[in-house]
Motif scaffolding. Structure first.
Motif, PDB file in Angstrom:
ATOM      1  N   ARG A 148       0.816  -1.220   0.000  1.00 18.28           N
ATOM      2  CA  ARG A 148       0.000   0.000   0.000  1.00 18.28           C
ATOM      3  C   ARG A 148       0.850   1.269   0.000  1.00 18.28           C
ATOM      4  O   ARG A 148       0.305   2.371  -0.083  1.00 18.28           O
ATOM      5  N   ASN A 149       2.152   1.115   0.106  1.00 17.99           N
ATOM      6  CA  ASN A 149       3.062   2.261   0.064  1.00 17.99           C
ATOM      7  C   ASN A 149       3.339   2.587  -1.399  1.00 17.99           C
ATOM      8  O   ASN A 149       4.148   1.945  -2.060  1.00 17.99           O
ATOM      9  N   ARG A 150       2.664   3.617  -1.923  1.00 13.73           N
ATOM     10  CA  ARG A 150       2.739   3.915  -3.349  1.00 13.73           C
ATOM     11  C   ARG A 150       4.159   4.219  -3.807  1.00 13.73           C
ATOM     12  O   ARG A 150       4.606   3.737  -4.847  1.00 13.73           O
ATOM     13  N   ASP A 151       4.886   5.016  -3.040  1.00 16.35           N
ATOM     14  CA  ASP A 151       6.257   5.360  -3.417  1.00 16.35           C
ATOM     15  C   ASP A 151       7.134   4.117  -3.490  1.00 16.35           C
ATOM     16  O   ASP A 151       7.951   3.964  -4.401  1.00 16.35           O
ATOM     17  N   LEU A 152       6.969   3.225  -2.526  1.00 15.85           N
ATOM     18  CA  LEU A 152       7.760   2.000  -2.483  1.00 15.85           C
ATOM     19  C   LEU A 152       7.469   1.120  -3.697  1.00 15.85           C
ATOM     20  O   LEU A 152       8.385   0.599  -4.348  1.00 15.85           O
ATOM     21  N   VAL A 153       6.201   0.952  -4.028  1.00 18.04           N
ATOM     22  CA  VAL A 153       5.815   0.104  -5.164  1.00 18.04           C
ATOM     23  C   VAL A 153       6.270   0.720  -6.484  1.00 18.04           C
ATOM     24  O   VAL A 153       6.781   0.025  -7.368  1.00 18.04           O
ATOM     25  N   SER A 163      20.614   1.971  -2.498  1.00 21.64           N
ATOM     26  CA  SER A 163      20.750   1.758  -1.052  1.00 21.64           C
ATOM     27  C   SER A 163      20.084   2.884  -0.266  1.00 21.64           C
ATOM     28  O   SER A 163      19.393   2.651   0.729  1.00 21.64           O
ATOM     29  N   SER A 164      20.289   4.128  -0.710  1.00 27.62           N
ATOM     30  CA  SER A 164      19.672   5.269  -0.029  1.00 27.62           C
ATOM     31  C   SER A 164      18.155   5.213  -0.146  1.00 27.62           C
ATOM     32  O   SER A 164      17.425   5.487   0.818  1.00 27.62           O
ATOM     33  N   GLU A 165      17.661   4.860  -1.341  1.00 24.24           N
ATOM     34  CA  GLU A 165      16.211   4.785  -1.546  1.00 24.24           C
ATOM     35  C   GLU A 165      15.592   3.662  -0.717  1.00 24.24           C
ATOM     36  O   GLU A 165      14.483   3.807  -0.188  1.00 24.24           O
ATOM     37  N   LEU A 166      16.298   2.533  -0.611  1.00 21.00           N
ATOM     38  CA  LEU A 166      15.785   1.416   0.187  1.00 21.00           C
ATOM     39  C   LEU A 166      15.514   1.848   1.625  1.00 21.00           C
ATOM     40  O   LEU A 166      14.455   1.551   2.201  1.00 21.00           O
ATOM     41  N   LEU A 167      16.467   2.548   2.226  1.00 16.98           N
ATOM     42  CA  LEU A 167      16.316   2.968   3.614  1.00 16.98           C
ATOM     43  C   LEU A 167      15.322   4.113   3.754  1.00 16.98           C
ATOM     44  O   LEU A 167      14.668   4.250   4.785  1.00 16.98           O
ATOM     45  N   ALA A 168      15.203   4.948   2.705  1.00 13.91           N
ATOM     46  CA  ALA A 168      14.315   6.111   2.784  1.00 13.91           C
ATOM     47  C   ALA A 168      12.853   5.746   2.584  1.00 13.91           C
ATOM     48  O   ALA A 168      11.959   6.409   3.113  1.00 13.91           O
ATOM     49  N   LEU A 188      10.774  -6.553  -0.380  1.00 15.52           N
ATOM     50  CA  LEU A 188       9.872  -6.344  -1.521  1.00 15.52           C
ATOM     51  C   LEU A 188      10.615  -5.671  -2.670  1.00 15.52           C
ATOM     52  O   LEU A 188      10.532  -6.114  -3.829  1.00 15.52           O
ATOM     53  N   VAL A 189      11.361  -4.586  -2.376  1.00 14.51           N
ATOM     54  CA  VAL A 189      12.093  -3.882  -3.431  1.00 14.51           C
ATOM     55  C   VAL A 189      13.115  -4.805  -4.085  1.00 14.51           C
ATOM     56  O   VAL A 189      13.228  -4.869  -5.311  1.00 14.51           O
ATOM     57  N   GLN A 190      13.838  -5.549  -3.256  1.00 13.98           N
ATOM     58  CA  GLN A 190      14.865  -6.441  -3.798  1.00 13.98           C
ATOM     59  C   GLN A 190      14.250  -7.600  -4.579  1.00 13.98           C
ATOM     60  O   GLN A 190      14.860  -8.118  -5.523  1.00 13.98           O
ATOM     61  N   THR A 191      13.034  -8.005  -4.222  1.00 20.05           N
ATOM     62  CA  THR A 191      12.343  -9.049  -4.984  1.00 20.05           C
ATOM     63  C   THR A 191      12.014  -8.549  -6.384  1.00 20.05           C
ATOM     64  O   THR A 191      12.238  -9.243  -7.386  1.00 20.05           O
ATOM     65  N   TYR A 192      11.482  -7.331  -6.471  1.00 22.45           N
ATOM     66  CA  TYR A 192      11.200  -6.743  -7.790  1.00 22.45           C
ATOM     67  C   TYR A 192      12.489  -6.604  -8.598  1.00 22.45           C
ATOM     68  O   TYR A 192      12.531  -6.905  -9.795  1.00 22.45           O
ATOM     69  N   GLN A 193      13.545  -6.113  -7.938  1.00 21.52           N
ATOM     70  CA  GLN A 193      14.809  -5.926  -8.626  1.00 21.52           C
ATOM     71  C   GLN A 193      15.339  -7.249  -9.161  1.00 21.52           C
ATOM     72  O   GLN A 193      15.787  -7.341 -10.311  1.00 21.52           O
ATOM     73  N   LEU A 252       9.569   7.615 -10.155  1.00 20.47           N
ATOM     74  CA  LEU A 252      10.517   7.581  -9.053  1.00 20.47           C
ATOM     75  C   LEU A 252      10.095   8.511  -7.922  1.00 20.47           C
ATOM     76  O   LEU A 252       9.711   9.654  -8.158  1.00 20.47           O
ATOM     77  N   PRO A 253      10.194   8.075  -6.674  1.00 17.63           N
ATOM     78  CA  PRO A 253       9.841   8.926  -5.537  1.00 17.63           C
ATOM     79  C   PRO A 253      10.645  10.219  -5.498  1.00 17.63           C
ATOM     80  O   PRO A 253      10.123  11.269  -5.122  1.00 17.63           O
ATOM     81  N   ALA A 254      11.927  10.163  -5.883  1.00 18.74           N
ATOM     82  CA  ALA A 254      12.762  11.367  -5.847  1.00 18.74           C
ATOM     83  C   ALA A 254      12.332  12.392  -6.878  1.00 18.74           C
ATOM     84  O   ALA A 254      12.644  13.574  -6.754  1.00 18.74           O
ATOM     85  N   VAL A 255      11.595  11.956  -7.923  1.00 15.44           N
ATOM     86  CA  VAL A 255      11.153  12.861  -8.979  1.00 15.44           C
ATOM     87  C   VAL A 255       9.775  13.433  -8.677  1.00 15.44           C
ATOM     88  O   VAL A 255       9.457  14.576  -9.009  1.00 15.44           O
ATOM     89  N   MET A 256       8.928  12.632  -8.009  1.00 12.38           N
ATOM     90  CA  MET A 256       7.562  13.080  -7.715  1.00 12.38           C
ATOM     91  C   MET A 256       7.588  14.264  -6.737  1.00 12.38           C
ATOM     92  O   MET A 256       8.279  14.223  -5.725  1.00 12.38           O
ATOM     93  N   PRO A 257       6.840  15.320  -7.046  1.00 16.60           N
ATOM     94  CA  PRO A 257       6.895  16.511  -6.189  1.00 16.60           C
ATOM     95  C   PRO A 257       6.215  16.346  -4.845  1.00 16.60           C
ATOM     96  O   PRO A 257       6.556  16.998  -3.883  1.00 16.60           O
ATOM     97  N   LYS A 258       5.219  15.465  -4.753  1.00 19.16           N
ATOM     98  CA  LYS A 258       4.495  15.276  -3.503  1.00 19.16           C
ATOM     99  C   LYS A 258       4.423  13.794  -3.172  1.00 19.16           C
ATOM    100  O   LYS A 258       4.409  12.949  -4.052  1.00 19.16           O
TER     101      LYS A 258
END
Length: 430
Positions: free
Chosen positions: A222-227, A340-345, A358-363, A417-423
């Protein structure tokens, strides 16, 4: 876990970082040898392995992590991270020792080396489920960029120097015994990683946190940025992660480099990684992750297309190829630090283990599809070995390069990408 890191003294955090550096140094040799070095490629070939078997061996980690990372996160929550680290390191050592012993199995030597490779790759899902959560115990958000940059910079220098020396030692025609010694010693070094990880600081409240797999997986999904980030990493991995083994096979089988030259050439990639890791902390502060992610993606379009359209008859080709390979490694090191930074953030507090799994499974889904698909295509000889376009002759390797470059261009999904999305509606702590 990041809140707990704030409660540690500067000395405790420094000790944790130092132990993490040495854990990485002891364990990185085995990872680089399998993922980015020509040594395993040469060794399996010496034991009679075909090029598709070589290519498939480089994809075992991704295939196994795809299926085992989330179950591994669940098991780790039951037995504790340090016990899981012991199991992972012991299994990794055993896998490499079996690979080293493969020639003693006679007619079954190929089966033995592949089994050893499988054992080593299988433990990486266990290790992956423990490494980042264990780091997060003593890493504050403001420490991440400099820590990952310095850690990977120093371990890549170590790897580059070591593998350059090994390449010189191997020469044109290394003996099987020499290759066995190299692989066996590499396996024993993994035990050093285990010793260091056992001394990491611990959050006493989270030694065994009894993960509810259904609940925590639901929180992550349910975490949109993570997915969104997971999907992006999966697709980018699909396009770029077969590049290194295909380049090395191309240089060996089409360009005609011998074993020693190929290993020395592979250290050019390690040098590119060193450069990326050395400058990463400063690059992240200057460009921010958003621009760095764009630059990485652009590089993954340019590199394969350069290999596809620059002829081996071009004057100074090997130096041109080395520069392109260096650029590919530079992008790879930057991507690893970004990741690595995104994983922790991206992970919510209290749900880090499952979020990272979950992220590493997709990767790993992207990596396994890319490398397994490439291996199957090679093994079935589905591509024309040679074809022409105008005056130029192309091989099946060039076909792969064109495909990878085109795929990376098509999958330009940076807005996700979460870093690109403004909100952000979801938890995101860069």
């Amino acid at each position: 876990m990041s809140n707990f890191a704030e409660t540690l003294s500067p000395q405790e955090r420094k000790k944790g970082r130092t132990l993490a550096y040495f854990a990485c140094y002891f364990g990185c040799i085995s990872e680089v040898m399998l993922d980015s070095s020509a040594i395993i490629i040469v060794y399996i070939s010496m034991l009679g392995g075909s090029k598709d078997m070589v290519m498939l061996s480089t994809g075992f980690s991704a295939i196994l992590c795809l299926f085992f990372l989330i179950p591994s996160a669940f098991i780790v929550s039951r037995i504790g991270m340090k016990k899981a680290a012991v199991i992972a390191c012991a299994a990794g050592c055993a896998g490499y020792l079996l690979m080293a012993a493969a020639p003693f199995f006679g007619a079954y030597q190929q089966a033995a080396v592949i089994t050893g490779c499988l054992i080593y790759c299988a433990q990486r899902s266990f290790y992956g489920a423990t490494w980042y959560p264990m780091l997060d115990v003593f890493l504050r958000p403001q420490d991440r960029g400099s820590f990952f940059g310095f850690m990977r910079y120093t371990y890549t220098i170590l790897s580059a120097g070591l593998f350059f020396f090994i390449g010189k030692l191997m020469g044109d025609k290394p003996s099987v015994f020499l290759m066995q010694c190299i692989v066996g010693i590499t396996g024993l070094l993994i035990l050093g990683r285990m010793v260091c990880m056992l001394q990491f600081p611990e959050n006493p409240e989270e030694k065994k946190f009894k993960l509810d797999i259904k609940k925590t997986l639901g929180i992550s999904l349910r975490n949109r940025d993570l997915v969104n980030y997971s999907i992006y990493v999966c697709l980018l991995s699909l396009a770029c992660t077969s590049m290194v083994p295909v380049i090395l096979l191309y240089l060996k089988n089409y360009v005609g480099l011998d074993a020693g030259q190929l290993q020395i050439f592979s250290t050019v990639g390690l040098a590119g990684g060193v450069t990326g890791y050395f400058f990463y902390g400063r690059l992240q502060k200057f460009f921010k992750i958003k621009r760095l992610e764009f630059m990485v993606h652009l590089t993954y379009i340019i590199v394969p297309l350069c290999f596809a359209f620059i002829s081996k008859e071009t004057p100074g080709y090997i130096y041109i190829a080395g520069c392109i390979y260096f650029l590919n490694a530079l992008a790879g090191s930057t991507f690893m630090c970004n990741n690595s930074s995104e994983l922790l953030a991206l992970a919510r507090p209290g749900n880090k283990t499952m979020a990272m799994a979950l992220v590493q499974t997709y990767q790993n889904a992207g990596i396994s599809i890319s490398r397994t698909g490439t291996s199957l295509i090679m093994g079935a000889n589905l591509l024309a070995p040679l074809w022409t376009w105008g005056p130029r002759e192309f091989s099946s390797y060039h076909t792969f390069f064109i495909f990878y470059g085109a795929l990376a261009a098509v999958l330009l999904l940076l807005p996700a990408l979460p870093a690109v999305m403004p909100k952000h509606r979801d938890y995101y702590q860069p």
